[in-house]
Design a protein around this motif. Structure first.
Motif, PDB file in Angstrom:
ATOM      1  N   ASP A  53     -26.039  52.327 -30.631  1.00 20.34           N
ATOM      2  CA  ASP A  53     -25.400  51.038 -30.339  1.00 20.34           C
ATOM      3  C   ASP A  53     -24.736  50.530 -31.616  1.00 20.34           C
ATOM      4  O   ASP A  53     -25.334  50.501 -32.686  1.00 20.34           O
ATOM      5  CB  ASP A  53     -26.375  50.028 -29.726  1.00 20.34           C
ATOM      6  N   ILE A  54     -23.472  50.157 -31.452  1.00 24.41           N
ATOM      7  CA  ILE A  54     -22.664  49.758 -32.610  1.00 24.41           C
ATOM      8  C   ILE A  54     -22.534  48.234 -32.597  1.00 24.41           C
ATOM      9  O   ILE A  54     -21.958  47.661 -31.668  1.00 24.41           O
ATOM     10  CB  ILE A  54     -21.279  50.445 -32.547  1.00 24.41           C
ATOM     11  N   HIS A  55     -23.092  47.621 -33.617  1.00 24.93           N
ATOM     12  CA  HIS A  55     -23.231  46.159 -33.624  1.00 24.93           C
ATOM     13  C   HIS A  55     -21.941  45.463 -34.069  1.00 24.93           C
ATOM     14  O   HIS A  55     -21.244  45.933 -34.974  1.00 24.93           O
ATOM     15  CB  HIS A  55     -24.384  45.741 -34.545  1.00 24.93           C
ATOM     16  N   GLU A  56     -21.707  44.315 -33.429  1.00 24.57           N
ATOM     17  CA  GLU A  56     -20.477  43.564 -33.679  1.00 24.57           C
ATOM     18  C   GLU A  56     -20.322  43.174 -35.157  1.00 24.57           C
ATOM     19  O   GLU A  56     -19.265  43.335 -35.758  1.00 24.57           O
ATOM     20  CB  GLU A  56     -20.510  42.291 -32.815  1.00 24.57           C
ATOM     21  N   GLU A  57     -21.458  42.677 -35.742  1.00 30.04           N
ATOM     22  CA  GLU A  57     -21.359  42.097 -37.087  1.00 30.04           C
ATOM     23  C   GLU A  57     -21.368  43.157 -38.199  1.00 30.04           C
ATOM     24  O   GLU A  57     -21.097  42.830 -39.353  1.00 30.04           O
ATOM     25  CB  GLU A  57     -22.486  41.061 -37.296  1.00 30.04           C
ATOM     26  N   THR A  58     -21.706  44.408 -37.847  1.00 30.36           N
ATOM     27  CA  THR A  58     -21.707  45.452 -38.890  1.00 30.36           C
ATOM     28  C   THR A  58     -20.824  46.638 -38.459  1.00 30.36           C
ATOM     29  O   THR A  58     -19.674  46.742 -38.864  1.00 30.36           O
ATOM     30  CB  THR A  58     -23.151  45.916 -39.208  1.00 30.36           C
ATOM     31  N   GLY A  59     -21.358  47.523 -37.604  1.00 33.92           N
ATOM     32  CA  GLY A  59     -20.628  48.749 -37.240  1.00 33.92           C
ATOM     33  C   GLY A  59     -19.215  48.505 -36.734  1.00 33.92           C
ATOM     34  O   GLY A  59     -18.261  49.186 -37.151  1.00 33.92           O
ATOM     35  N   GLN A  60     -19.049  47.523 -35.860  1.00 31.52           N
ATOM     36  CA  GLN A  60     -17.711  47.287 -35.284  1.00 31.52           C
ATOM     37  C   GLN A  60     -16.749  46.742 -36.351  1.00 31.52           C
ATOM     38  O   GLN A  60     -15.570  47.072 -36.352  1.00 31.52           O
ATOM     39  CB  GLN A  60     -17.796  46.319 -34.113  1.00 31.52           C
ATOM     40  N   LYS A  61     -17.293  45.914 -37.214  1.00 31.23           N
ATOM     41  CA  LYS A  61     -16.470  45.357 -38.297  1.00 31.23           C
ATOM     42  C   LYS A  61     -15.922  46.507 -39.178  1.00 31.23           C
ATOM     43  O   LYS A  61     -14.765  46.501 -39.586  1.00 31.23           O
ATOM     44  CB  LYS A  61     -17.380  44.448 -39.139  1.00 31.23           C
ATOM     45  N   VAL A  62     -16.795  47.488 -39.410  1.00 36.65           N
ATOM     46  CA  VAL A  62     -16.404  48.622 -40.250  1.00 36.65           C
ATOM     47  C   VAL A  62     -15.319  49.454 -39.552  1.00 36.65           C
ATOM     48  O   VAL A  62     -14.342  49.890 -40.176  1.00 36.65           O
ATOM     49  CB  VAL A  62     -17.638  49.511 -40.543  1.00 36.65           C
ATOM     50  N   LEU A  63     -15.492  49.653 -38.245  1.00 44.97           N
ATOM     51  CA  LEU A  63     -14.500  50.454 -37.513  1.00 44.97           C
ATOM     52  C   LEU A  63     -13.133  49.767 -37.545  1.00 44.97           C
ATOM     53  O   LEU A  63     -12.094  50.423 -37.576  1.00 44.97           O
ATOM     54  CB  LEU A  63     -14.974  50.704 -36.077  1.00 44.97           C
ATOM     55  N   LYS A  64     -13.144  48.436 -37.568  1.00 40.55           N
ATOM     56  CA  LYS A  64     -11.876  47.702 -37.696  1.00 40.55           C
ATOM     57  C   LYS A  64     -11.262  47.987 -39.069  1.00 40.55           C
ATOM     58  O   LYS A  64     -10.079  48.268 -39.186  1.00 40.55           O
ATOM     59  CB  LYS A  64     -12.111  46.184 -37.537  1.00 40.55           C
ATOM     60  N   GLU A  65     -12.093  47.902 -40.105  1.00 37.03           N
ATOM     61  CA  GLU A  65     -11.607  48.148 -41.477  1.00 37.03           C
ATOM     62  C   GLU A  65     -11.064  49.581 -41.605  1.00 37.03           C
ATOM     63  O   GLU A  65     -10.077  49.819 -42.292  1.00 37.03           O
ATOM     64  CB  GLU A  65     -12.761  47.929 -42.471  1.00 37.03           C
ATOM     65  N   ALA A  66     -11.714  50.513 -40.895  1.00 37.71           N
ATOM     66  CA  ALA A  66     -11.290  51.921 -40.982  1.00 37.71           C
ATOM     67  C   ALA A  66     -10.072  52.203 -40.100  1.00 37.71           C
ATOM     68  O   ALA A  66      -9.525  53.312 -40.130  1.00 37.71           O
ATOM     69  CB  ALA A  66     -12.460  52.829 -40.587  1.00 37.71           C
ATOM     70  N   GLY A  67      -9.680  51.219 -39.294  1.00 39.51           N
ATOM     71  CA  GLY A  67      -8.475  51.372 -38.467  1.00 39.51           C
ATOM     72  C   GLY A  67      -8.691  52.172 -37.199  1.00 39.51           C
ATOM     73  O   GLY A  67      -7.734  52.712 -36.633  1.00 39.51           O
ATOM     74  N   VAL A  68      -9.946  52.281 -36.721  1.00 38.77           N
ATOM     75  CA  VAL A  68     -10.193  53.090 -35.521  1.00 38.77           C
ATOM     76  C   VAL A  68     -10.861  52.272 -34.404  1.00 38.77           C
ATOM     77  O   VAL A  68     -11.409  52.847 -33.457  1.00 38.77           O
ATOM     78  CB  VAL A  68     -11.069  54.341 -35.845  1.00 38.77           C
ATOM     79  N   TYR A  69     -10.792  50.949 -34.515  1.00 41.56           N
ATOM     80  CA  TYR A  69     -11.502  50.108 -33.552  1.00 41.56           C
ATOM     81  C   TYR A  69     -10.942  50.252 -32.129  1.00 41.56           C
ATOM     82  O   TYR A  69     -11.705  50.312 -31.164  1.00 41.56           O
ATOM     83  CB  TYR A  69     -11.456  48.651 -34.005  1.00 41.56           C
ATOM     84  N   GLU A  70      -9.600  50.361 -32.019  1.00 46.01           N
ATOM     85  CA  GLU A  70      -9.001  50.466 -30.676  1.00 46.01           C
ATOM     86  C   GLU A  70      -9.483  51.750 -30.007  1.00 46.01           C
ATOM     87  O   GLU A  70      -9.863  51.754 -28.843  1.00 46.01           O
ATOM     88  CB  GLU A  70      -7.460  50.452 -30.727  1.00 46.01           C
ATOM     89  N   LYS A  71      -9.473  52.836 -30.763  1.00 43.87           N
ATOM     90  CA  LYS A  71      -9.931  54.120 -30.198  1.00 43.87           C
ATOM     91  C   LYS A  71     -11.406  54.045 -29.841  1.00 43.87           C
ATOM     92  O   LYS A  71     -11.852  54.607 -28.846  1.00 43.87           O
ATOM     93  CB  LYS A  71      -9.687  55.259 -31.184  1.00 43.87           C
ATOM     94  N   PHE A  72     -12.173  53.365 -30.677  1.00 46.98           N
ATOM     95  CA  PHE A  72     -13.603  53.193 -30.395  1.00 46.98           C
ATOM     96  C   PHE A  72     -13.797  52.488 -29.057  1.00 46.98           C
ATOM     97  O   PHE A  72     -14.621  52.886 -28.236  1.00 46.98           O
ATOM     98  CB  PHE A  72     -14.272  52.397 -31.523  1.00 46.98           C
ATOM     99  N   GLN A  73     -12.989  51.456 -28.833  1.00 46.99           N
ATOM    100  CA  GLN A  73     -13.155  50.691 -27.590  1.00 46.99           C
ATOM    101  C   GLN A  73     -12.875  51.537 -26.348  1.00 46.99           C
ATOM    102  O   GLN A  73     -13.469  51.320 -25.299  1.00 46.99           O
ATOM    103  CB  GLN A  73     -12.254  49.476 -27.615  1.00 46.99           C
TER     104      GLN A  73
END
Ligand SMILES: Cc1cc2nc3c(=O)[nH]c(=O)nc-3n(C[C@H](O)[C@H](O)[C@H](O)COP(=O)(O)OP(=O)(O)OC[C@H]3O[C@@H](n4cnc5c(N)ncnc54)[C@H](O)[C@@H]3O)c2cc1C
Length: 390
Positions: A53-73
């Motif tokens: 499980d990827i948490h909003e306040e940590t893991g998801q924030k990092v995926l945004k910084e890494a530029g892969v959040y859309e693909k993650f979703q």
């Protein structure tokens, strides 16, 4: 070309798990080149399975910084947050179903899918497979020499140990070692559960099932590839795997003996073992002491499980590994590759947030394997929910 893209510093990341990959990707985004040295011959994250499980306040924030959040979703399973809690008699204490119209804050993704997502964005030539670090040596000029099992020796300015619980970098920084937590987990898999065992698919539903009692547990977790990953959990001596007499390589016999350990448990719960396939992987759960710190060392640091391996019962491990990666990467960028300053800033902040999560994970492990664990966990989760609703 940006100033950072002309960096001549040799940066080595040992370990290509979620932590190492995230670090390399964020640095790549800022034009800083690194090399990942991974002991396996290819990416093995799929075989290591497990839904995270990827948490909003940590893991998801990092995926945004890494530029892969859309693909993650696109890959994330929000319905995977569903949670059912039973005791050994099959009495149900919690039956949480995610609202299909409202996205939760902790969606699930398989470990393999997460690592592939990161790998797809990376320059492939920056990952070297088949490089198992055996030992590292600090040199007088502040650089570090890496000795790999394949005979290669490399010298680097910055070494980051992202090589998990059994880190070969950590001994350079401390004498403190991981400790057995008292918990052993036997990992099994029920493949294509919807087709092969619709009764279990219906019982488990779309997310996680925890059955807890008598310092034991059965956990089922629906993965993205249609399998249920099962963990039979026991609080036992460290050497139990060797001394218990269960032939883990003979699945039929091993499952019989496992079922005997859960003989007074509800039949539907025992189906998690009965229906499982032939591979049983025993895992001891190790931790580093809560609040663990190492001696600051020029040009060497740790992230993820290498820095603070904790019990998986708060679901923080992978989130922390990725969060460390982001914090370290941004500290390196902020300090324009002034390595000592970057390490100092990263370690100070990392010790703070990771020790808090390590404490939560330790408390959660104790609670999940207490005598009346189902009641205790339900009370804790209900009061957490009430406080959130206030
Ligand atoms: C049974 C179980 C269930 C879990 N469930 C969850 C969960 O639900 N949620 C959650 O957040 N976390 C969970 N975790 C924890 C999570 O898997 C870890 O915290 C996370 O994978 C840490 O990432 P990492 O990159 O630091 O290390 P790892 O994922 O351990 O990756 C380390 C990498 O380094 C490589 N390596 C190791 N040694 C060497 C060497 N000598 N030389 C070169 N390479 C090396 C390995 O091959 C690997 O690729 C679970 C853990 C377990 C054991």
């Amino acid at each position: 070309m940006s100033a950072l893209s002309t960096n001549q510093k040799q940066i080595a990341i040992v370990g290509g798990g979620p932590g190492g990959l995230t670090l390399a990707l964020i640095l790549q985004k800022y034009g800083i080149q690194t090399t990942i040295y991974e002991r396996e011959m290819h990416d093995k994250s799929r075989e290591r399975g497990g839904s995270l499980d990827i948490h909003e306040e940590t893991g998801q924030k990092v995926l945004k910084e890494a530029g892969v959040y859309e693909k993650f979703q696109e890959l994330a399973r929000y319905e995977g947050e569903d949670f059912r809690l039973f005791d050994k008699a099959g009495r149900i204490y919690l039956d949480e179903e995610t609202d299909s119209h409202e996205k939760g804050t902790r969606p699930e993704i398989d470990r393999g899918a997460l690592c592939e997502l990161l790998l797809d964005e990376m320059d492939a030539e920056n990952i070297k497979y088949g490089y198992k670090l055996e030992r590292c040596v600090s040199l007088e000029n502040g650089m570090t020499e890496l000795h790999f099992e394949n005979g290669v020796v490399e010298t680097v300015d910055l070494l980051i140990g992202a090589d998990g619980a059994f880190s070969h970098v950590r001994p350079l920084l401390t004498d403190i070692d991981i400790e057995y937590s008292g918990l052993t987990m036997l990992e099994l898999n029920v493949l294509s559960v919807e087709v092969n065992h619709p009764d279990l698919a219906e019982f488990n539903k779309r997310g996680k099932m925890f059955a807890l009692a008598d310092h034991k547990g059965l956990i089922g977790q629906l993965n993205g590839d249609g399998r249920i990953k099962v963990y039979a959990c026991l609080m036992v001596e460290r050497n139990w795997i060797e001394t218990c007499g269960i032939p883990f390589h003979q699945a039929k016999e091993a499952k019989e003996q496992l079922l005997a350990l859960f003989s007074d448990w509800d039949d539907q719960l025992k189906n998690y073992i009965r229906y499982a396939g032939d591979v049983i992987i025993p895992r001891r759960i190790y931790t580093l002491p809560v609040g663990f710190k190492w001696n600051r060392h020029k040009g060497v640091t740790l992230i993820g499980d290498a820095a603070h391996v904790m019990s998986p019962f708060a679901g923080e491990g992978v989130n922390m590994a990725m969060f460390d990666a982001m914090e370290l990467a941004l500290a390196i960028v902020r300090n324009s590759l002034h390595i000592e300053k970057a390490i100092e800033e990263y370690e100070d902040i990392m010790y703070e947030y990771s020790s808090e999560k390590a404490q939560e994970s330790e408390n959660s492990l104790k609670l999940c394997f207490s005598k009346d664990a189902a009641i205790n966990l339900a009370e804790m989760m209900n009061s957490f929910q009430e406080n959130r609703d206030l």
